[in-house]
Design an enzyme around this catalytic site. Structure first.
Site, mmCIF file in Angstrom:
data_model
loop_
_atom_site.group_PDB
_atom_site.id
_atom_site.type_symbol
_atom_site.label_atom_id
_atom_site.label_comp_id
_atom_site.label_asym_id
_atom_site.label_seq_id
_atom_site.Cartn_x
_atom_site.Cartn_y
_atom_site.Cartn_z
ATOM 1 N N SER A 294 19.434 -14.854 2.112
ATOM 2 C CA SER A 294 19.339 -14.180 0.819
ATOM 3 C C SER A 294 19.147 -15.123 -0.372
ATOM 4 O O SER A 294 18.473 -14.743 -1.337
ATOM 5 C CB SER A 294 20.548 -13.272 0.593
ATOM 6 O OG SER A 294 21.751 -14.007 0.642
ATOM 7 N N ARG B 204 -17.854 5.797 0.284
ATOM 8 C CA ARG B 204 -17.334 4.533 0.813
ATOM 9 C C ARG B 204 -17.114 4.560 2.319
ATOM 10 O O ARG B 204 -16.918 3.516 2.938
ATOM 11 C CB ARG B 204 -16.009 4.189 0.131
ATOM 12 C CG ARG B 204 -14.887 5.178 0.438
ATOM 13 C CD ARG B 204 -13.583 4.763 -0.203
ATOM 14 N NE ARG B 204 -12.558 5.788 -0.027
ATOM 15 C CZ ARG B 204 -11.271 5.608 -0.328
ATOM 16 N NH1 ARG B 204 -10.867 4.455 -0.832
ATOM 17 N NH2 ARG B 204 -10.400 6.579 -0.161
ATOM 18 N N ARG C 108 1.287 -16.182 10.346
ATOM 19 C CA ARG C 108 -0.132 -16.217 9.999
ATOM 20 C C ARG C 108 -0.710 -17.620 9.874
ATOM 21 O O ARG C 108 -1.819 -17.787 9.362
ATOM 22 C CB ARG C 108 -0.357 -15.444 8.701
ATOM 23 C CG ARG C 108 0.096 -13.993 8.769
ATOM 24 C CD ARG C 108 -0.604 -13.204 9.860
ATOM 25 N NE ARG C 108 -0.179 -11.800 9.871
ATOM 26 C CZ ARG C 108 -0.669 -10.872 10.680
ATOM 27 N NH1 ARG C 108 -1.595 -11.187 11.568
ATOM 28 N NH2 ARG C 108 -0.233 -9.630 10.618
#
Length: 247
Positions: free
Chosen positions: A70, A174, A201
């Site tokens: 935290s 679109r 990632r």
């Protein structure tokens, strides 16, 4: 001379990169320290606001190592990102500690900017799910990818323009556009949520847990990581020292 999308909205532009800009931040290593010390020092933790954080790098490393997460949430970074839509569809899977606002295909005419893989982008997947690698493609494969994507984009955008000219609503028109179209968004996070994102990632040999991200979202992650490393160098060092695992 090639027209730009600004000069001619139907002039198609191709890119192989991404844009990541840190546009706003309130993030420093001191933020971790006062947030952590309040548990034992109460109001005296305010003294940490003006102290040299380097004197307490051991505390930051302890918090990271023992997963006291935290204190790493009391900061904020906002990035502007321009990337293909398929990158954002992966990005938006990260919900905890992230806020997003993306340009809308309902409310504006989408610009003809499309992603084409660069020549150094590995094309061929070898192996099975969970145990695979990507390797370079042949010249013929690169040629096929380049030609097929450009042809597909041109056809799709022509159909989009044709529908708009016929009076069809943008939200309907679109539907013909592919996920290789570039979009833009603002993404806001804190250090803890960013560390979790980077752990998944980016592919790094020093990571405790291996990750196999798609290269295009990794390109975004690498640029975010570089910006964060300058803002919170002690926190960044502790993240790497402890195997690039978010606390």
């Amino acid at each position: 001379m090639t027209e730009t999308p600004q000069e001619n909205p139907s002039a198609i532009r191709f890119r192989s990169d991404v844009t990541v800009e840190l546009i706003k931040h309130s993030a420093a290593d001191q933020d971790v320290l006062w947030a952590a010390r309040v548990s034992t020092a109460g109001e005296k933790s305010l003294d940490e606001l003006d102290r040299d954080a380097s004197r307490s790098k051991g505390l930051i490393n302890f918090l990271m190592r023992d997963k006291h997460g935290s204190p790493f949430e009391h900061n904020s970074m906002t990035f502007f990102v321009s990337a293909p839509i398929f990158v954002f569809r992966e990005f938006h899977r990260h919900r905890v500690g992230w806020s997003y606002n993306e340009e809308s295909g309902r409310y504006r005419e989408l610009q003809p900017v499309f992603y084409v893989p660069a020549e150094d982008r590995k094309l061929v997947q070898q192996g099975k799910p969970g145990a695979y690698v990507f390797v370079d493609g042949t010249p013929e494969q690169y040629k096929t990818v380049d030609e097929a994507t450009r042809e597909s984009y041109a056809s799709a955008y022509a159909g989009y323009q044709r529908m708009l000219e016929a009076g069809v609503a943008r939200e309907v028109a679109r539907t013909t556009l592919p996920v290789g179209l570039y979009s833009s968004m603002y993404a806001t996070c804190n250090a803890r949520s960013l560390m979790h994102f980077l752990g998944l990632r980016t592919k790094r040999d020093d990571a405790t847990f291996p990750s196999f991200p798609q290269r295009e979202i990794e390109m975004v992650a690498e640029r975010m990581e570089a910006a964060w490393a300058e803002l919170m160098p002690l926190t960044y060092a502790a993240f790497n020292t402890n195997g690039r695992v978010a606390p």
